[in-house]
Design a protein around this motif. Structure first.
Motif, PDB file in Angstrom:
ATOM      1  N   GLU A 267      -9.995 -60.937 -50.248  1.00  0.00           N
ATOM      2  CA  GLU A 267     -10.263 -59.471 -50.373  1.00  0.00           C
ATOM      3  C   GLU A 267     -11.895 -59.109 -50.533  1.00  0.00           C
ATOM      4  O   GLU A 267     -11.935 -57.714 -50.209  1.00  0.00           O
ATOM      5  N   ASN A 268     -12.924 -59.728 -50.554  1.00  0.00           N
ATOM      6  CA  ASN A 268     -14.232 -59.279 -50.614  1.00  0.00           C
ATOM      7  C   ASN A 268     -14.776 -59.437 -49.207  1.00  0.00           C
ATOM      8  O   ASN A 268     -15.807 -58.548 -49.029  1.00  0.00           O
ATOM      9  N   THR A 269     -14.454 -60.266 -48.438  1.00  0.00           N
ATOM     10  CA  THR A 269     -15.052 -60.429 -47.034  1.00  0.00           C
ATOM     11  C   THR A 269     -14.241 -59.834 -46.002  1.00  0.00           C
ATOM     12  O   THR A 269     -14.685 -59.592 -44.919  1.00  0.00           O
ATOM     13  N   GLY A 270     -12.791 -59.965 -46.202  1.00  0.00           N
ATOM     14  CA  GLY A 270     -11.924 -59.543 -44.959  1.00  0.00           C
ATOM     15  C   GLY A 270     -11.778 -60.708 -44.140  1.00  0.00           C
ATOM     16  O   GLY A 270     -11.050 -60.710 -42.967  1.00  0.00           O
ATOM     17  N   VAL A 307     -19.277 -59.098 -55.614  1.00  0.00           N
ATOM     18  CA  VAL A 307     -18.763 -58.467 -54.448  1.00  0.00           C
ATOM     19  C   VAL A 307     -19.696 -57.669 -53.558  1.00  0.00           C
ATOM     20  O   VAL A 307     -19.487 -57.817 -52.376  1.00  0.00           O
ATOM     21  N   ALA A 308     -20.887 -57.318 -54.172  1.00  0.00           N
ATOM     22  CA  ALA A 308     -21.824 -56.452 -53.160  1.00  0.00           C
ATOM     23  C   ALA A 308     -22.539 -57.756 -52.206  1.00  0.00           C
ATOM     24  O   ALA A 308     -22.588 -57.100 -50.942  1.00  0.00           O
ATOM     25  N   LYS A 311     -19.794 -58.710 -49.507  1.00  0.00           N
ATOM     26  CA  LYS A 311     -19.545 -57.770 -48.731  1.00  0.00           C
ATOM     27  C   LYS A 311     -20.710 -57.564 -47.668  1.00  0.00           C
ATOM     28  O   LYS A 311     -20.691 -57.288 -46.339  1.00  0.00           O
ATOM     29  N   SER A 314     -20.761 -60.498 -45.372  1.00  0.00           N
ATOM     30  CA  SER A 314     -19.456 -60.617 -44.438  1.00  0.00           C
ATOM     31  C   SER A 314     -19.933 -59.434 -43.265  1.00  0.00           C
ATOM     32  O   SER A 314     -19.490 -59.778 -41.938  1.00  0.00           O
ATOM     33  N   HIS A 315     -20.544 -58.521 -43.416  1.00  0.00           N
ATOM     34  CA  HIS A 315     -20.835 -57.446 -42.512  1.00  0.00           C
ATOM     35  C   HIS A 315     -21.882 -57.916 -41.557  1.00  0.00           C
ATOM     36  O   HIS A 315     -21.741 -57.787 -40.306  1.00  0.00           O
ATOM     37  N   ARG A 318     -19.961 -60.713 -39.471  1.00  0.00           N
ATOM     38  CA  ARG A 318     -19.151 -60.043 -38.620  1.00  0.00           C
ATOM     39  C   ARG A 318     -19.626 -59.434 -37.171  1.00  0.00           C
ATOM     40  O   ARG A 318     -19.318 -59.400 -36.065  1.00  0.00           O
ATOM     41  N   SER A 329     -13.772 -67.482 -46.121  1.00  0.00           N
ATOM     42  CA  SER A 329     -14.267 -67.626 -47.457  1.00  0.00           C
ATOM     43  C   SER A 329     -13.594 -68.658 -48.357  1.00  0.00           C
ATOM     44  O   SER A 329     -12.204 -68.801 -48.515  1.00  0.00           O
TER      45      SER A 329
END
Length: 388
Positions: A267-270, A307-308, A311, A314-315, A318, A329
């Motif tokens: 859920e946090n990284t996709g 979370v921050a 994310k 992961s951005h 990606r 993850s």
């Protein structure tokens, strides 16, 4: 006296040459006899020259039963069509199988008889090597078919290739109607992947080894995924050659795509969640164990488990990894990317890009790129090395 001396000299010469010299005669009614055979025949057939001269029928028990009729037919044809007799055949010598090469000049006599003046050589060692090479080639072809694997050689100057039989099957082509070449491969390659294939060929000249994954289009519209691995060499004539292997990885690719489309995301990284990522790591490691030439690289990133940070990380990942790299993850701020390329240089470029961007955004991190080793028993061994 001179005649006797010449006879002795000829006998010494005949016994000095490799194998055995002989003259064989077939009478008009088909009866065979040795007019002469040198002493070397004992090493060929395991019986003396004197014994053969008195009873040629000994050969029916010496020549391998599976080859006897073939030998007799070859001699019959040689006499009938008046051509040189050449034959490889087996004998049972002192209880063991041996290979003999026989050749002779065929002479037709005025009375209708036939003479063969020739030589016999023991070629057992050479023949065993040939048969072993043929067996290895058959086993290679079988292994390639079972594993969906082919091998090839590309001449960079001419663009022409040499393919193993499996290569034609992988590309859906008829061997009898196909002339392998780089242009042909490019034509079969999916338009969106041709640039990657071109870049891989250029890169292999710089690094010495390279791999690339790409799609090909078959005549019936089917799309297949292939993984090409190549090694660059120059031969003795200075020609630039790439030797490589090609494997069909369609099933593997389709499974990965299906997994991506069926949820199971963190859920946090996709990215893949822990369960799917561990499954992917194990599947690829099993492939590596079966074909260690297809290397296994993982990029491991450890960041704060909030979370921050997840994310932001992961951005960056990606935007840095390739479409078919598999990120997941594993929890506690640990992100793993299973790299789709086998190239250390390409993967290091990704590593450096991610490290630079994380540093620029002040994300505290630890990052490592690790490659599987043949001594690894599980994929966990690769992760442990990366984490330490």
């Amino acid at each position: 006296m001179n005649t006797d001396k010449s006879r002795v000299n000829l006998e010494l010469l005949a016994n000095a040459v490799p194998g055995a010299l002989y003259q064989l005669e077939r009478s008009p009614d088909g009866e065979l006899k040795f007019n002469y055979v040198s002493q070397g025949v004992e090493a060929i057939f395991g019986c003396s020259a004197e014994a053969l001269s008195h009873d040629i029928n000994l050969l029916s028990n010496i020549i391998h039963p599976d080859d006897l009729q073939s030998v007799l037919k070859s001699m019959h044809d040689s006499a009938r069509y008046k051509y040189r007799w050449i034959k490889e055949y087996r004998v049972i010598r002192n209880g063991k199988e041996a290979w003999i090469y026989g050749h002779a000049v065929t002479i037709q006599q005025d009375d209708g008889s036939t003479l063969w003046n020739g030589q016999m050589l023991d070629i057992t060692e050479r023949k065993m090597l040939e048969l072993k090479a043929e067996e290895n080639q058959r086993n290679l072809m079988l292994a390639e078919r079972v594993g969906g694997l082919g091998h090839w050689q590309l001449d960079l100057k001419t663009g022409l290739s040499k393919w193993s039989d499996t290569m034609y099957d992988l590309h859906g082509l008829n061997k009898a109607k196909t002339k392998p070449s780089l242009a042909l491969v490019m034509d079969k390659t999916h338009p969106e992947d041709r640039q990657a294939l071109t870049e891989a060929i250029e890169a292999v000249k710089q690094s010495g080894a390279r791999d690339v994954e790409h799609r090909i289009m078959l005549a019936d519209g089917e799309i297949r995924w292939l993984r090409e691995s190549g090694i660059y060499r120059t031969n003795d004539n200075g020609q630039e050659i790439i030797f490589g292997t090609t494997q069909d990885i369609t099933d593997y690719k389709e499974l990965e795509l299906k997994l991506r489309q069926t949820g199971g995301s963190d859920e946090n990284t996709g990215f893949y969640n822990r369960r799917l990522m561990l499954q992917s790591l194990q599947r690829r490691f099993s492939l590596f164990q079966a074909h260690s030439e297809y290397q296994y690289y993982v990029l491991v990133v450890k960041v704060a488990d909030d979370v921050a940070t997840l994310k932001a990380t992961s951005h960056i990942l990606r935007n840095s990894i390739r479409d078919y790299d598999i990120p997941g993850s594993l929890g506690n701020g640990l992100i793993v990317v299973l790299m789709s390329t086998l190239s250390a240089d390409r993967n290091n470029e990704c590593l450096n890009s991610v490290r630079e961007q994380l540093t620029q955004q002040n994300v505290k991190h630890k990052i490592a790129l690790e490659c599987a080793q043949v001594t690894d028993l599980r994929f966990d061994d690769v992760l442990v090395r990366a984490l330490h």
